[in-house]
Structures are given as structure tokens and as C-alpha cells.
Scaffold this motif. Structure first.
Motif, PDB file in Angstrom:
ATOM      1  N   THR A   1       0.845  -1.196   0.000  1.00 55.31           N
ATOM      2  CA  THR A   1       0.000   0.000   0.000  1.00 55.31           C
ATOM      3  C   THR A   1       0.882   1.249   0.000  1.00 55.31           C
ATOM      4  N   PRO A   2       0.315   2.406  -0.320  1.00 50.36           N
ATOM      5  CA  PRO A   2       1.102   3.642  -0.279  1.00 50.36           C
ATOM      6  C   PRO A   2       1.739   3.905   1.092  1.00 50.36           C
ATOM      7  N   SER A   3       1.137   3.378   2.167  1.00 50.64           N
ATOM      8  CA  SER A   3       1.701   3.573   3.505  1.00 50.64           C
ATOM      9  C   SER A   3       2.797   2.552   3.823  1.00 50.64           C
ATOM     10  N   GLY A   4       3.051   1.595   2.886  1.00 50.37           N
ATOM     11  CA  GLY A   4       4.103   0.606   3.084  1.00 50.37           C
ATOM     12  C   GLY A   4       3.615  -0.717   3.645  1.00 50.37           C
ATOM     13  N   GLU A   5       2.318  -0.817   3.947  1.00 55.86           N
ATOM     14  CA  GLU A   5       1.760  -2.068   4.468  1.00 55.86           C
ATOM     15  C   GLU A   5       1.762  -3.124   3.361  1.00 55.86           C
ATOM     16  N   LYS A   6       2.174  -4.348   3.700  1.00 59.49           N
ATOM     17  CA  LYS A   6       2.192  -5.448   2.730  1.00 59.49           C
ATOM     18  C   LYS A   6       0.953  -6.306   2.925  1.00 59.49           C
TER      19      LYS A   6
ATOM     20  N   GLY B   1       6.592   0.494 -13.363  1.00 63.38           N
ATOM     21  CA  GLY B   1       7.228  -0.553 -12.579  1.00 63.38           C
ATOM     22  C   GLY B   1       6.476  -0.951 -11.321  1.00 63.38           C
ATOM     23  N   ILE B   2       5.269  -0.417 -11.132  1.00 56.38           N
ATOM     24  CA  ILE B   2       4.475  -0.698  -9.940  1.00 56.38           C
ATOM     25  C   ILE B   2       3.080  -1.154 -10.372  1.00 56.38           C
ATOM     26  N   TYR B   3       2.557  -2.194  -9.708  1.00 55.60           N
ATOM     27  CA  TYR B   3       1.178  -2.605  -9.988  1.00 55.60           C
ATOM     28  C   TYR B   3       0.232  -1.674  -9.251  1.00 55.60           C
ATOM     29  N   GLN B   4      -0.691  -1.085 -10.020  1.00 52.34           N
ATOM     30  CA  GLN B   4      -1.652  -0.133  -9.497  1.00 52.34           C
ATOM     31  C   GLN B   4      -3.043  -0.523  -9.970  1.00 52.34           C
TER      32      GLN B   4
END
Length: 93
Positions: free
Chosen positions: A9-14, A61-64
Motif C-alpha cells: 500500500t502507499p503507507s508501506g503495508e504489505k 514498474g508498480i502494480y496499481q
């Protein structure tokens, strides 16, 4: 398919999610998604008797999430065409 994907997530949560399918359209009729990897994942939610899916595409390079209206229309059309045997894609469905 029992594969899992890790989304950040944008907050870094996996978040670990179940991968339903992935594909890459090679169809010139879908210019917004041509040669762009698309993944469908289960959200863990149900809508009636159906699992809710989310679709992501690779951008920079990022899945969105697929949040472009034209691209989303092409993703839906590609999935319908795959189901009906009217198109070929790279990947697994």
C-alpha cells in the motif's frame, strides 16, 4: 491457481492476496493495455455468491489499480474475448 501476490500500500503495508489470473494483451485493438501486464486478485470479499476481484496493471514498474476508464473498458473486453475464445493473450487465465 494457488499463487499469492504481495501488494504494498502507499503507507508501506504489505498485503498477501490470492492471484486469480494474469495476462498481457497483444491485440492492437486495445492500445491502452497492449503489452501491459494485468493481474486479477481476490479481495477476500463476497458479493452474493461471487468473489470480488480487483484488477491491477503495471505502470512505472508498480502494480496499481486500473483507474483509467478507457483501459478498464479494454480489460473487460479482453476478459470477455478470452472467455469466448476470440483473442489470445500472453499469460495464464
Amino acid at each position: 491457481m494457488d499463487e499469492k501476490v504481495i501488494l504494498v500500500t502507499p503507507s508501506g503495508e504489505k498485503l498477501e492476496k490470492k492471484l486469480v489470473c494474469y495476462f498481457k494483451s497483444t491485440d492492437d485493438e486495445h492500445p491502452n493495455i497492449k503489452n501491459i501486464p494485468i493481474v486479477a486478485i481476490e479481495t477476500g470479499e463476497m458479493n452474493g455468491a461471487n468473489y470480488v476481484l480487483e484488477f491491477f496493471w503495471e505502470q512505472n514498474g508498480i502494480y496499481q489499480p486500473v483507474n483509467n476508464e478507457a483501459a478498464w473498458g479494454e480489460v473487460k473486453k479482453t476478459i470477455i474475448d478470452i472467455i469466448n475464445g476470440k483473442t489470445e493473450v500472453e499469460g495464464v487465465l
